[in-house]
Design a protein around this motif. Structure first.
Motif, mmCIF file in Angstrom:
data_model
loop_
_atom_site.group_PDB
_atom_site.id
_atom_site.type_symbol
_atom_site.label_atom_id
_atom_site.label_comp_id
_atom_site.label_asym_id
_atom_site.label_seq_id
_atom_site.Cartn_x
_atom_site.Cartn_y
_atom_site.Cartn_z
ATOM 1 N N ASP A 114 -1.643 9.290 -14.297
ATOM 2 C CA ASP A 114 -0.875 10.165 -14.562
ATOM 3 C C ASP A 114 0.400 9.921 -15.426
ATOM 4 O O ASP A 114 1.171 8.773 -14.920
ATOM 5 C CB ASP A 114 -0.486 11.096 -13.242
ATOM 6 N N SER A 116 0.274 9.553 -18.967
ATOM 7 C CA SER A 116 -0.182 8.693 -20.079
ATOM 8 C C SER A 116 0.968 8.265 -21.279
ATOM 9 O O SER A 116 0.789 7.131 -21.690
ATOM 10 C CB SER A 116 -1.249 9.188 -20.524
ATOM 11 N N ASN A 206 10.599 19.987 -18.296
ATOM 12 C CA ASN A 206 10.646 19.731 -19.712
ATOM 13 C C ASN A 206 11.386 20.909 -20.324
ATOM 14 O O ASN A 206 10.581 21.868 -20.704
ATOM 15 C CB ASN A 206 9.170 19.456 -20.198
ATOM 16 N N TYR A 239 13.931 14.007 -15.544
ATOM 17 C CA TYR A 239 12.636 14.038 -16.099
ATOM 18 C C TYR A 239 11.951 13.010 -16.548
ATOM 19 O O TYR A 239 12.498 12.580 -17.694
ATOM 20 C CB TYR A 239 12.880 15.532 -16.777
ATOM 21 N N LEU A 243 4.521 13.125 -13.767
ATOM 22 C CA LEU A 243 4.666 14.104 -12.342
ATOM 23 C C LEU A 243 4.929 13.377 -11.287
ATOM 24 O O LEU A 243 5.611 13.888 -10.353
ATOM 25 C CB LEU A 243 3.192 14.966 -12.649
ATOM 26 N N TYR A 257 10.855 20.416 -9.064
ATOM 27 C CA TYR A 257 9.979 19.952 -10.368
ATOM 28 C C TYR A 257 9.344 21.483 -10.687
ATOM 29 O O TYR A 257 8.679 21.996 -9.950
ATOM 30 C CB TYR A 257 8.920 18.699 -10.028
ATOM 31 N N TYR A 259 6.693 23.008 -13.885
ATOM 32 C CA TYR A 259 6.053 23.015 -15.143
ATOM 33 C C TYR A 259 5.549 24.296 -15.305
ATOM 34 O O TYR A 259 4.321 24.999 -14.822
ATOM 35 C CB TYR A 259 4.818 22.109 -15.126
ATOM 36 N N LYS A 269 0.555 23.552 -17.903
ATOM 37 C CA LYS A 269 -0.276 22.650 -18.614
ATOM 38 C C LYS A 269 -0.907 21.866 -17.209
ATOM 39 O O LYS A 269 -1.955 21.346 -17.446
ATOM 40 C CB LYS A 269 0.807 21.652 -19.081
HETATM 41 P P1 AFP Z 1 -1.330 13.032 -18.057
HETATM 42 O O1 AFP Z 1 -0.846 11.748 -18.553
HETATM 43 O O2 AFP Z 1 -2.131 12.865 -16.755
HETATM 44 O O3 AFP Z 1 -1.971 13.857 -19.027
HETATM 45 O O4 AFP Z 1 -0.042 13.854 -17.483
HETATM 46 C C1 AFP Z 1 0.989 14.090 -17.845
HETATM 47 C C2 AFP Z 1 1.773 15.289 -17.319
HETATM 48 O O5 AFP Z 1 0.703 16.174 -16.837
HETATM 49 C C3 AFP Z 1 2.573 15.056 -15.786
HETATM 50 O O6 AFP Z 1 2.619 13.802 -15.533
HETATM 51 C C4 AFP Z 1 4.047 15.211 -16.621
HETATM 52 O O7 AFP Z 1 5.063 15.903 -15.507
HETATM 53 C C5 AFP Z 1 3.649 16.393 -17.647
HETATM 54 O O8 AFP Z 1 2.392 16.150 -18.007
HETATM 55 C C6 AFP Z 1 4.420 15.878 -19.047
HETATM 56 O O9 AFP Z 1 4.137 17.123 -19.919
HETATM 57 P P2 AFP Z 1 5.416 17.235 -20.994
HETATM 58 O O10 AFP Z 1 5.215 16.106 -21.812
HETATM 59 O O11 AFP Z 1 4.725 18.628 -21.811
HETATM 60 O O12 AFP Z 1 6.651 17.414 -20.341
#
Ligand code: AFP
Length: 335
Positions: A114, A116, A206, A239, A243, A257, A259, A269
């Protein structure tokens, strides 16, 4: 010092009917986490940074380390007769473990890596997992057999690969934290029965998406930013883009937190089965809440393995404040 294995076995002894199968699966999850932790520590030295050139089921670019972490989980569970199906963010379809087709009792959901976008900048990363009992409506695989609400998870947890590697888990009996001692490759208990503050001073979201949110959601943000010393505002913003790291801070320090859904993308998302539901199980076991803003995450009956939901998670009073604002469409209730 109590190791994760000792802790799991002590839990097993409290249930005389337990077969030890659940403990075996937890031990395998910890093993996969140790291997991923080892790989991440060496990432800059080996040719495993950057993209594979492919996109995953979510339409996101797959990083080499995403792929490697996913392969680690699959390889570990291919040796096990206990988990019949694994469902991963990185695999479009649920994956049947050949060795467990007859004997498997569980389904494991996971997001192997998570956050990436943090890989190439050496920022925190995580793994999230959720374990359910498998139902069998027939001898054939059916996707309905793996879709259960968060309220019936057997166990859930995450691993945070930060300045140290930390594993949090719950099986409905409190939220417990373990820290990896890399010199001997074992997780040791570092906090037990953790409790999240009822209200915090941090929000994690975000904020670049502000213009895409509904007006009531925007007003929640305005509220957290406005100055009112008596109620501890403004809150601080933290932030990381991971996650797991952001929820870990919230669990330890309080706050929330989010989203949220967007006007054009109401489901947001994050994925229900391997992000929002397991994190909610951990946070609820620590006395907090996880919500879409309108509905408790744990009550949602899933309709697909990769379903997305909005997420508002953290301290009880902070989450309830957002829920009330979204439901009523304004903050008139504060007056
Ligand atoms: P992945 O890397 O597993 O796709 O997850 C990233 C994520 O789901 C989570 O870890 C973050 O909080 C979120 O996306 C960040 O998203 P934004 O870049 O849209 O803020």
């Amino acid at each position: 010092m109590i190791s994760l294995t000792q802790h799991i076995l002590a839990g097993q002894r409290r249930h005389p009917e337990a077969t030890g199968d659940f403990s075996a699966v937890m031990t395998q999850i910890a093993f996969a986490a140790k291997k991923i932790s080892r790989d991440l520590r060496q990432a800059g030295l080996l040719d495993i940074l950057g993209s594979t050139g492919e996109t995953n089921v979510q339409g996101e670019e797959v990083q080499k380390l995403d792929q490697q972490a996913n392969d680690t989980f699959v390889q570990v569970f291919e040796q096990s007769p206990l988990v019949r199906t694994v469902v991963s963010e990185e695999m479009e379809e649920p994956y049947l473990i050949a060795r467990a087709v007859e004997t498997g009792k569980y389904v494991l959901f996971f997001d192997p890596l998570d956050g990436s976008s943090n890989i190439d900048v050496n920022a925190p990363l995580g793994t999230i997992f959720s374990m359910h009992r498998l139902t069998r409506s027939s001898d054939k695989f059916s996707v309905e057999d793996v879709l259960h609400p968060g309220s019936v998870q057997l166990a859930a947890g995450y691993v945070l690969y930060g300045s140290s590697t930390v594993l949090m888990y719950t099986c409905g009996n409190g939220t417990h934290q373990f820290t990896l001692d890399p010199t001997i490759g074992e997780f040791f208990l570092s906090a037990t029965d953790m409790q999240i503050p009822q209200r915090g001073k941090i929000y994690s979201v975000n904020e670049g998406n502000y213009e895409k949110w509904s007006q009531p959601m925007q007003s929640c943000l305005d509220y957290f930013q406005s100055v009112d010393a008596a109620s501890g505002r403004p809150y601080s913003l933290r932030y990381t883009g991971c996650l797991v790291a952001d929820v870990h801070r919230v669990l330890l320090k309080g706050g929330l937190y989010m989203y949220p859904g967007e006007v054009e993308k109401p489901d947001g998302k994050l994925r229900l089965m391997y992000e929002s539901a397991p994190l909610t199980f951990l946070i609820e076991q620590a006395g907090g809440l996880g919500s879409t803003g309108f509905e408790r995450i744990s009550s949602i009956q899933p309709t697909s393995p990769h379903q997305r939901v909005p997420l508002v998670i953290g301290s009880r009073e902070d989450v309830e404040f957002v829920e009330q604002t979204l439901k009523e469409g304004s903050m008139a209730f504060l007056k």
